[in-house]
Scaffold this active site. Sequence first.
Site, PDB file in Angstrom:
ATOM      1  N   SER A 137       0.807  -1.212   0.062  1.00 40.91           N
ATOM      2  CA  SER A 137      -0.185   0.189   0.169  1.00 40.91           C
ATOM      3  C   SER A 137       1.016   1.182  -0.030  1.00 40.91           C
ATOM      4  O   SER A 137       1.654   1.392  -1.055  1.00 40.91           O
ATOM      5  CB  SER A 137      -0.781  -0.116   1.113  1.00 40.91           C
ATOM      6  OG  SER A 137      -1.930   0.767   1.071  1.00 40.91           O
ATOM      7  N   HIS A 144      -8.164  -4.940  -0.902  1.00 39.00           N
ATOM      8  CA  HIS A 144      -6.917  -4.388  -0.285  1.00 39.00           C
ATOM      9  C   HIS A 144      -6.181  -5.478   0.326  1.00 39.00           C
ATOM     10  O   HIS A 144      -4.920  -5.534   0.385  1.00 39.00           O
ATOM     11  CB  HIS A 144      -7.134  -3.249   0.254  1.00 39.00           C
ATOM     12  CG  HIS A 144      -5.968  -2.143   0.524  1.00 39.00           C
ATOM     13  ND1 HIS A 144      -5.311  -1.856  -0.564  1.00 39.00           N
ATOM     14  CD2 HIS A 144      -5.383  -1.983   1.554  1.00 39.00           C
ATOM     15  CE1 HIS A 144      -4.186  -1.084  -0.170  1.00 39.00           C
ATOM     16  NE2 HIS A 144      -4.350  -1.195   1.104  1.00 39.00           N
ATOM     17  N   ASP A 187      -9.743  -4.066  -5.041  1.00 38.07           N
ATOM     18  CA  ASP A 187      -9.168  -2.920  -4.091  1.00 38.07           C
ATOM     19  C   ASP A 187      -9.959  -1.598  -4.312  1.00 38.07           C
ATOM     20  O   ASP A 187      -9.957  -1.054  -5.359  1.00 38.07           O
ATOM     21  CB  ASP A 187      -7.842  -3.154  -4.364  1.00 38.07           C
ATOM     22  CG  ASP A 187      -7.239  -2.362  -3.393  1.00 38.07           C
ATOM     23  OD1 ASP A 187      -7.412  -1.447  -2.473  1.00 38.07           O
ATOM     24  OD2 ASP A 187      -5.781  -2.557  -3.215  1.00 38.07           O
TER      25      ASP A 187
END
Length: 690
Positions: free
Chosen positions: A541, A661, A626
């Site tokens: 991320s 995610h 995501d």
Amino acid sequence: MKAQSPSRPKRPVDLFFQDHDPEWLWLESRENPQVRRFLEAANQEADAWFTPLTPLIERLYDQQLKRRELAVTSLSTTLPHHVYWHRTEAEAEYPVWYRHPIGQPEQRQTLLDLPTLARETGFAELGDLAISPDEQWLAWTLDTRGDEYYDLYMRRLPSGEPIKLAEGIGPELIWAEDNRHLLYSHYDGTQRPASIWAMDTQQADAPFCLFEENDTEFWVGLGKTRSRQWLMIETASKDTSETHLLPADLSSRSLNCVRPRETGIEYHLDHMPGVFLVLHNTTLPQGQLDLAPESAPAQWHAWLPAREDVTLDGVDAFEWGIVLTERYHADAQVRLRIIEGTPSAAASTATFAVTHDALLPLEESPSSLMLEDIPHFDSRTLRIREESFTTPPRYIACDLDTGSRTLLKQQPVYGDLQPSDLVARRLWATAPDGVKVPVSVVMTKTAAASGVPLPTLLYGYGAYGETLDPWFSIPRLGLLERGVAFAVAHVRGGGDCGEPWYRAGKLEHKHNTFTDFIAARDALVNEGISDGQRVVAHGGSAGGLLVGASINLAPEAFCAAVLDVPFVDVLRTMQNPDLPLTTAEYTEWGNPERPDVFERIKAYSPLDNLRDQPWPALFIQGSWHDSRVAYWEPAKLYARITQAGTARGPVLMRTEMDAGHSGASGRFEAWRDAARQDAFILWALQCADR
């Protein structure tokens, strides 16, 4: 006749490249069927590359299973009428939640069977689970795609059928103390938690909006004081907050704004009889704790002043006093401080008579220390979670009256390699501006004693003030036993050394995050811990941004890099206010509508700084659903670096087509994914044959 050399199979980038679109922007068209074909072709390419490593992947996976306690029962929580817990069976992907009446364990009731729900949907991520105060109703939110849109369900206990109450909402839930009203958050069009709604679950009345936030940089959240006297609606950006109070029984729907927002000022409340405790940063970013009369919460009276060397991370109020979570900058260590005493308040003042003030002892340092959820306002026993790089999570009951510590539960580790075989240490890297950056490293005692520089996996994050306090990892043991050192760079932009550390790695200071990471790598090499030719970088991320920017700056510093759902198209994403997160993150990265901010982000955004250079081998992972980092960000990074053809090793990408995610929701699938990733790391470190 001369034999012809076999031609190289065409890669996905060769098959799908469009001459008019060298930046691969067409991948952002989710509805274009060619996009899925491209991602699936890349998955097939990655699967083919991993085929020779299949035996290693299976060994790593099997070793994980053998080291774990597969049938896991949580600690129990006792409420006024029942005891609650959850259990994951040895072969199950997900837990089941249970309860039984106090003193009657034979009368077990099933609250929520997540394995059954997951079999129906294929993906199941529980957002929140809430028991009504009278323990007659259960409510929960569930994401069945991985896109972080949740459906709301409720059922009467013990045996009522589930009722769907709402779709596509946020994860948070809170029951009002009237046992009727259920509060939850709603998204706006960009998946921003923008409003708080309430529903009378005993009537057919339509839900009603309690609060709506129109500023697109602010997100709203829910809370309830442990005293069960107040509901709190907090609306906050990355650097500013505002809190609204409601009676916990919802006897009034009139919101009381504690103090209107002021740019750069954050404050958080908790409650004791007669007073509110207000943690805020009006004096120093490290935070101070004030008192306010319950009848006048806007009137803050100084109590515990801010300190230069300690950041106040949180406050938890009890009937007898408070627990402060403090982060000490000098050693990047969190501590719990117990303050017992009696508050008092009048209409215009508030005081606190302290009878005891002490820090809980640390069993080891560095370590992670946190207060577990304790629902009882009068509890004199604290439940503490402790963990380190060499100690698996353990739960301790701390009796404030006797000072005794009782071990409630500790995660077992099976197999030959035990926590006692590991050693961790902390070193300090010197950043280009002279700042000392903490670096943690763990390895086996055998590897440490060898005196030989070790192949090393270096992990980092460095954003949002998030901390990387020490954590134990079962999968990591598979690397450590093969002679790999695992290191964490506690770079600026994270909160490891308090609030000033965070601010020194955001906005105009963001470049510090990347140079800190490279400095951490160099310190590991210079200290003789790491082999400079065998260091792999890993981040996910915003940590993927960290790694992406770092390998652009110093591609030869790493032999390989792993980027999980990496935020690598920072400039283009921050230019699109219709995407989730964008407007709420202007205070983290800046608004590129301003020319100076545009240039600043452009100077480090990984996709805007790709050059024909010797990138390390790459394993890039994304997820189709995501909503935080769109699948096309890792896809464009993969496509453009592959097309450049200057990487020193393979450039691989896998996209999870049924996840979000956080990747796979089931634990076995997640563990297998971790085994594949570790196999790549071991291959890159030339340890794959061990």
